[in-house]
Write a protein that holds these residues in place. Structure first.
Motif, mmCIF file in Angstrom:
data_model
loop_
_atom_site.group_PDB
_atom_site.id
_atom_site.type_symbol
_atom_site.label_atom_id
_atom_site.label_comp_id
_atom_site.label_asym_id
_atom_site.label_seq_id
_atom_site.Cartn_x
_atom_site.Cartn_y
_atom_site.Cartn_z
ATOM 1 N N LYS A 24 -6.696 -30.676 -0.829
ATOM 2 C CA LYS A 24 -5.847 -30.935 0.276
ATOM 3 C C LYS A 24 -6.680 -30.576 1.807
ATOM 4 O O LYS A 24 -7.044 -28.922 2.691
ATOM 5 C CB LYS A 24 -4.554 -30.760 0.677
ATOM 6 C CG LYS A 24 -3.390 -31.168 1.142
ATOM 7 C CD LYS A 24 -1.976 -30.836 0.743
ATOM 8 C CE LYS A 24 -0.897 -30.813 2.083
ATOM 9 N NZ LYS A 24 0.130 -30.390 1.900
ATOM 10 N N LYS A 25 -6.629 -31.631 2.983
ATOM 11 C CA LYS A 25 -7.108 -31.159 4.020
ATOM 12 C C LYS A 25 -5.560 -30.508 5.152
ATOM 13 O O LYS A 25 -5.032 -31.257 4.958
ATOM 14 C CB LYS A 25 -7.052 -32.049 4.663
ATOM 15 C CG LYS A 25 -8.713 -32.115 6.238
ATOM 16 C CD LYS A 25 -8.882 -33.026 6.581
ATOM 17 C CE LYS A 25 -9.515 -32.825 8.082
ATOM 18 N NZ LYS A 25 -10.382 -33.429 8.962
ATOM 19 N N SER A 26 -6.099 -29.406 5.763
ATOM 20 C CA SER A 26 -5.363 -28.355 6.398
ATOM 21 C C SER A 26 -4.924 -29.683 7.499
ATOM 22 O O SER A 26 -5.308 -29.915 8.023
ATOM 23 C CB SER A 26 -5.572 -27.383 6.695
ATOM 24 O OG SER A 26 -4.808 -26.554 7.735
ATOM 25 N N LYS A 27 -3.284 -29.280 8.177
ATOM 26 C CA LYS A 27 -3.042 -30.616 8.979
ATOM 27 C C LYS A 27 -3.104 -29.459 10.283
ATOM 28 O O LYS A 27 -3.111 -30.115 11.618
ATOM 29 C CB LYS A 27 -1.539 -30.558 9.000
ATOM 30 C CG LYS A 27 -0.970 -29.780 8.588
ATOM 31 C CD LYS A 27 0.823 -30.375 8.396
ATOM 32 C CE LYS A 27 1.980 -30.061 8.486
ATOM 33 N NZ LYS A 27 3.090 -29.737 8.804
ATOM 34 N N TYR A 28 -3.459 -28.226 9.976
ATOM 35 C CA TYR A 28 -3.930 -27.323 11.441
ATOM 36 C C TYR A 28 -5.366 -26.897 12.249
ATOM 37 O O TYR A 28 -5.648 -26.779 11.323
ATOM 38 C CB TYR A 28 -3.028 -25.667 10.612
ATOM 39 C CG TYR A 28 -1.528 -26.308 10.874
ATOM 40 C CD1 TYR A 28 -1.228 -26.091 11.553
ATOM 41 C CD2 TYR A 28 -0.887 -25.593 9.343
ATOM 42 C CE1 TYR A 28 1.155 -25.983 11.753
ATOM 43 C CE2 TYR A 28 0.032 -25.699 9.295
ATOM 44 C CZ TYR A 28 1.309 -25.802 9.878
ATOM 45 O OH TYR A 28 2.234 -26.403 10.137
ATOM 46 N N LYS A 29 -5.172 -27.026 13.102
ATOM 47 C CA LYS A 29 -6.493 -26.530 13.101
ATOM 48 C C LYS A 29 -6.903 -25.063 13.337
ATOM 49 O O LYS A 29 -6.416 -24.461 13.163
ATOM 50 C CB LYS A 29 -6.448 -26.396 15.499
ATOM 51 C CG LYS A 29 -7.540 -26.780 15.737
ATOM 52 C CD LYS A 29 -7.521 -27.020 17.544
ATOM 53 C CE LYS A 29 -9.618 -26.380 18.397
ATOM 54 N NZ LYS A 29 -9.277 -26.563 19.488
ATOM 55 N N SER A 30 -8.110 -25.269 12.508
ATOM 56 C CA SER A 30 -8.611 -23.905 12.391
ATOM 57 C C SER A 30 -10.038 -24.315 12.733
ATOM 58 O O SER A 30 -10.995 -25.564 12.289
ATOM 59 C CB SER A 30 -8.575 -23.955 11.136
ATOM 60 O OG SER A 30 -8.942 -24.623 10.132
ATOM 61 N N LEU A 31 -10.884 -22.751 11.920
ATOM 62 C CA LEU A 31 -12.678 -23.100 11.363
ATOM 63 C C LEU A 31 -12.897 -22.163 10.454
ATOM 64 O O LEU A 31 -12.346 -20.903 10.637
ATOM 65 C CB LEU A 31 -13.281 -22.943 13.388
ATOM 66 C CG LEU A 31 -12.936 -21.793 13.493
ATOM 67 C CD1 LEU A 31 -13.659 -20.043 12.989
ATOM 68 C CD2 LEU A 31 -13.014 -21.824 15.644
ATOM 69 N N ILE A 32 -14.350 -21.876 9.979
ATOM 70 C CA ILE A 32 -14.660 -21.368 9.056
ATOM 71 C C ILE A 32 -15.648 -20.445 9.323
ATOM 72 O O ILE A 32 -16.982 -20.761 10.236
ATOM 73 C CB ILE A 32 -14.336 -21.913 7.710
ATOM 74 C CG1 ILE A 32 -13.613 -22.497 6.824
ATOM 75 C CG2 ILE A 32 -15.220 -21.088 6.948
ATOM 76 C CD1 ILE A 32 -13.683 -23.086 5.729
ATOM 77 N N ILE A 33 -15.345 -19.314 9.066
ATOM 78 C CA ILE A 33 -17.325 -18.068 9.584
ATOM 79 C C ILE A 33 -16.591 -17.430 8.387
ATOM 80 O O ILE A 33 -16.198 -16.652 8.438
ATOM 81 C CB ILE A 33 -16.966 -17.661 11.444
ATOM 82 C CG1 ILE A 33 -15.628 -18.465 12.596
ATOM 83 C CG2 ILE A 33 -17.859 -16.377 11.324
ATOM 84 C CD1 ILE A 33 -15.861 -17.246 13.863
ATOM 85 N N ASN A 34 -18.274 -17.359 8.541
ATOM 86 C CA ASN A 34 -18.874 -16.578 6.926
ATOM 87 C C ASN A 34 -17.664 -16.073 5.818
ATOM 88 O O ASN A 34 -16.909 -15.496 5.423
ATOM 89 C CB ASN A 34 -18.766 -14.810 7.700
ATOM 90 C CG ASN A 34 -19.657 -14.489 6.777
ATOM 91 O OD1 ASN A 34 -20.265 -14.392 6.031
ATOM 92 N ND2 ASN A 34 -19.185 -12.672 6.590
ATOM 93 N N LYS A 35 -16.858 -17.607 5.597
ATOM 94 C CA LYS A 35 -16.500 -18.326 4.628
ATOM 95 C C LYS A 35 -15.251 -17.314 4.890
ATOM 96 O O LYS A 35 -13.915 -17.448 3.823
ATOM 97 C CB LYS A 35 -16.654 -17.700 3.424
ATOM 98 C CG LYS A 35 -18.084 -17.659 2.286
ATOM 99 C CD LYS A 35 -18.392 -17.072 1.666
ATOM 100 C CE LYS A 35 -19.816 -17.952 0.768
ATOM 101 N NZ LYS A 35 -20.824 -17.096 -0.386
#
Length: 94
Positions: free
Chosen positions: A4-15
């Motif tokens: 399921k894709k998140s509806k909130y703005k986010s990013l992933i750094i180092n897992k």
């Protein structure tokens, strides 16, 4: 099974996933000029807004960043807010 894709703005750094927030907070308002008693009574703290990724939130503080390195775990434009100054936090939609 698809994720399921998140509806909130986010990013992933180092897992680790970091969400983007609109943070409303209270700041000290100062003035070094002369003022009468009525002007003094009308002074109010400043209501500020910061848009940033939340790095950490605990009982005493909120740590945010706005810039990051895309090749390593490195953060810039950092702030630490006393948790008592935070009025509202709104996770931002994509």
């Amino acid at each position: 099974m698809s994720k399921k894709k998140s509806k909130y703005k986010s990013l992933i750094i180092n897992k680790k996933r970091y969400y983007f927030y609109k943070i409303t907070w209270i700041d000290i308002l100062g003035d070094s000029g002369h003022a009468d008693a009525n002007e003094m009574r009308q002074m109010q703290p400043a209501v500020m807004v910061t848009n940033a990724y939340v790095f950490l939130k605990d009982k005493k503080r909120l740590i945010t960043f706005a810039s990051y390195d895309t090749t390593q775990e490195s953060f810039s434009d950092r702030n630490v807010f006393p948790i008592g100054c935070i009025v509202k936090m709104e996770k931002q939609n994509i």
